[in-house]
Design a protein around this motif. Structure first.
Motif, PDB file in Angstrom:
ATOM      1  N   ASP A 146       0.848  -1.190   0.000  1.00  0.00           N
ATOM      2  CA  ASP A 146       0.000   0.000   0.000  1.00  0.00           C
ATOM      3  C   ASP A 146       0.888   1.245   0.000  1.00  0.00           C
ATOM      4  OD1 ASP A 146       0.230   1.064   2.983  1.00  0.00           O
ATOM      5  OD2 ASP A 146       0.021  -1.117   3.097  1.00  0.00           O
ATOM      6  N   ASP A 147       0.332   2.367  -0.431  1.00  0.00           N
ATOM      7  CA  ASP A 147       1.123   3.576  -0.633  1.00  0.00           C
ATOM      8  C   ASP A 147       1.862   4.046   0.622  1.00  0.00           C
ATOM      9  OD1 ASP A 147       0.468   3.654  -3.294  1.00  0.00           O
ATOM     10  OD2 ASP A 147      -1.150   5.120  -3.062  1.00  0.00           O
ATOM     11  N   PRO A 148       1.213   4.121   1.798  1.00  0.00           N
ATOM     12  CA  PRO A 148       1.943   4.582   2.983  1.00  0.00           C
ATOM     13  C   PRO A 148       3.121   3.672   3.351  1.00  0.00           C
ATOM     14  CG  PRO A 148      -0.417   4.720   3.360  1.00  0.00           C
ATOM     15  CD  PRO A 148      -0.230   3.948   2.090  1.00  0.00           C
ATOM     16  N   THR A 149       2.923   2.350   3.227  1.00  0.00           N
ATOM     17  CA  THR A 149       4.010   1.422   3.557  1.00  0.00           C
ATOM     18  C   THR A 149       5.155   1.564   2.563  1.00  0.00           C
ATOM     19  OG1 THR A 149       2.444  -0.151   4.509  1.00  0.00           O
ATOM     20  CG2 THR A 149       4.614  -0.999   3.922  1.00  0.00           C
ATOM     21  N   ALA A 150       4.827   1.650   1.270  1.00  0.00           N
ATOM     22  CA  ALA A 150       5.864   1.805   0.251  1.00  0.00           C
ATOM     23  C   ALA A 150       6.621   3.110   0.442  1.00  0.00           C
ATOM     24  CB  ALA A 150       5.234   1.755  -1.144  1.00  0.00           C
ATOM     25  N   GLU A 151       5.905   4.185   0.738  1.00  0.00           N
ATOM     26  CA  GLU A 151       6.567   5.484   0.941  1.00  0.00           C
ATOM     27  C   GLU A 151       7.497   5.431   2.150  1.00  0.00           C
ATOM     28  OE1 GLU A 151       5.390  10.182   1.654  1.00  0.00           O
ATOM     29  OE2 GLU A 151       3.904   8.784   0.846  1.00  0.00           O
TER      30      GLU A 151
ATOM     31  N   ARG B 215      10.628   3.576   1.164  1.00  0.00           N
ATOM     32  CA  ARG B 215      11.510   4.395   0.326  1.00  0.00           C
ATOM     33  C   ARG B 215      12.327   5.354   1.186  1.00  0.00           C
ATOM     34  NH1 ARG B 215       6.391   5.626  -3.071  1.00  0.00           N
ATOM     35  NH2 ARG B 215       6.235   3.769  -4.377  1.00  0.00           N
TER      36      ARG B 215
ATOM     37  N   ASP C 103       7.570   2.471 -11.313  1.00  0.00           N
ATOM     38  CA  ASP C 103       6.909   3.574 -10.619  1.00  0.00           C
ATOM     39  C   ASP C 103       7.751   4.841 -10.773  1.00  0.00           C
ATOM     40  OD1 ASP C 103       6.180   5.430  -8.507  1.00  0.00           O
ATOM     41  OD2 ASP C 103       5.074   3.801  -7.557  1.00  0.00           O
TER      42      ASP C 103
ATOM     43  N   THR D 163       7.317   7.924  -9.624  1.00  0.00           N
ATOM     44  CA  THR D 163       7.533   8.657  -8.375  1.00  0.00           C
ATOM     45  C   THR D 163       8.649   8.007  -7.570  1.00  0.00           C
ATOM     46  OG1 THR D 163       5.220   9.368  -8.294  1.00  0.00           O
ATOM     47  CG2 THR D 163       6.447   9.431  -6.236  1.00  0.00           C
ATOM     48  N   GLU D 164       8.629   6.695  -7.495  1.00  0.00           N
ATOM     49  CA  GLU D 164       9.668   5.957  -6.783  1.00  0.00           C
ATOM     50  C   GLU D 164      11.025   6.190  -7.424  1.00  0.00           C
ATOM     51  OE1 GLU D 164       9.233   1.900  -4.735  1.00  0.00           O
ATOM     52  OE2 GLU D 164       9.799   1.394  -6.793  1.00  0.00           O
TER      53      GLU D 164
ATOM     54  N   LYS E 266       6.956  15.967  -1.244  1.00  0.00           N
ATOM     55  CA  LYS E 266       6.123  15.465  -2.337  1.00  0.00           C
ATOM     56  C   LYS E 266       6.030  16.449  -3.497  1.00  0.00           C
ATOM     57  CE  LYS E 266       3.271  12.400   0.504  1.00  0.00           C
ATOM     58  NZ  LYS E 266       1.893  12.078   0.963  1.00  0.00           N
TER      59      LYS E 266
ATOM     60  N   ARG F 259       7.346  15.662  -7.220  1.00  0.00           N
ATOM     61  CA  ARG F 259       6.424  15.738  -8.354  1.00  0.00           C
ATOM     62  C   ARG F 259       6.951  16.661  -9.442  1.00  0.00           C
ATOM     63  NH1 ARG F 259       2.996  12.818 -11.246  1.00  0.00           N
ATOM     64  NH2 ARG F 259       1.637  14.162 -12.476  1.00  0.00           N
TER      65      ARG F 259
END
Length: 243
Positions: free
Chosen positions: A164-169, A172, A192, A194-195, A229, A233
């Motif tokens: 999920d996004d919060p865990t991946a962020e 990172r 990805d 962004t990643e 962020k 971006r």
């Protein structure tokens, strides 16, 4: 640290083809790949799914020898680590035991296991078995195992996919911090964007079919900006020409 850390990597894949099999024709995968990578840089390979990113990583790792070209990693003493999409933790061994497997008996780095577990947020979890950990925690353990050996080159194949996004962020941000504490040359595969921008110092984009490198961009973000962020971006828009 070995002398390989002071030498650029020289990666050249003239051609990689999956041979014909049964009714399937031979499939060209890679062509005319030529990359020089400076020591302790963080290079991201990105491109469409199925374009050959993981194939190239396996060639660099020495797991695939069926290609035309040459991979120069600085000499036979170069230590290469590999973190896969799956954490690949042995379920019958504890987190600590899984990390110990990456180290030879008697290696003084055994004494650093508690330290690196704390660095990845797993302090107190060394005696747990993988099944008791979330996928995010298992991937933290895989990061610890990848960095504990102090590899000259660390290959990473979409290690945060399917989170999920919060865990991946969070992972990172952890990877950025860990890499700054324990610098090594990283080649990281992701689709990805962004990643790619958040992590990489350099982004190599691959074409969709019979893949080659179609762009080579330097990421201009500082370490602190990589968790902003808006700045990530804006850099993503610049590199990938997004609007």
């Amino acid at each position: 640290m070995s002398s390989a850390l002071h030498e650029p990597l020289d990666i050249r894949v003239v051609r990689k083809i999956y041979p014909a099999s049964g009714d399937r024709e031979a499939q060209p995968v890679l062509k005319d790949i030529a990359i020089k990578i400076e020591p302790r840089s963080f290079v991201v390979l990105t491109g469409p799914s199925g374009c050959g990113k993981s194939t190239l990583l396996n060639i660099i790792a020495g797991l695939d020898s069926e290609y035309e070209g040459d991979i120069g990693l600085g000499g036979p003493e170069t230590r290469v680590g590999y973190i896969f999409q799956s954490p690949r933790l042995l379920p019958w061994r504890t987190v600590r035991q899984n990390i110990e497997l990456a180290l030879p008996d008697g290696d003084p780095k055994h004494a650093q296991i508690d330290e690196i577990l704390a660095q990845v947020g797993l302090e107190g979890f060394g005696s747990q078995y993988p099944e008791r950990l979330s996928l995010g925690m298992q991937r933290r353990a895989a990061l610890a195992r990848g960095f504990i050996t102090e590899p000259d080159v660390l290959l990473m194949d979409e290690p945060f996919v399917s989170l999920d996004d919060p865990t991946a962020e969070g992972l990172r941000e952890l990877l950025i911090a860990l890499w700054n504490r324990r610098p090594t040359t990283v080649i990281f595969v992701t689709h990805d964007r962004t990643e790619a921008v958040m992590l990489g110092t350099r982004i190599l984009r691959m074409s969709a079919a019979n893949a080659t490198i179609v762009s080579d961009d330097t990421v201009s973000l500082s370490t602190s900006e990589r968790t902003d962020k808006d700045k990530v971006r804006a850099e993503q828009n610049r590199i990938f020409h997004e609007t």
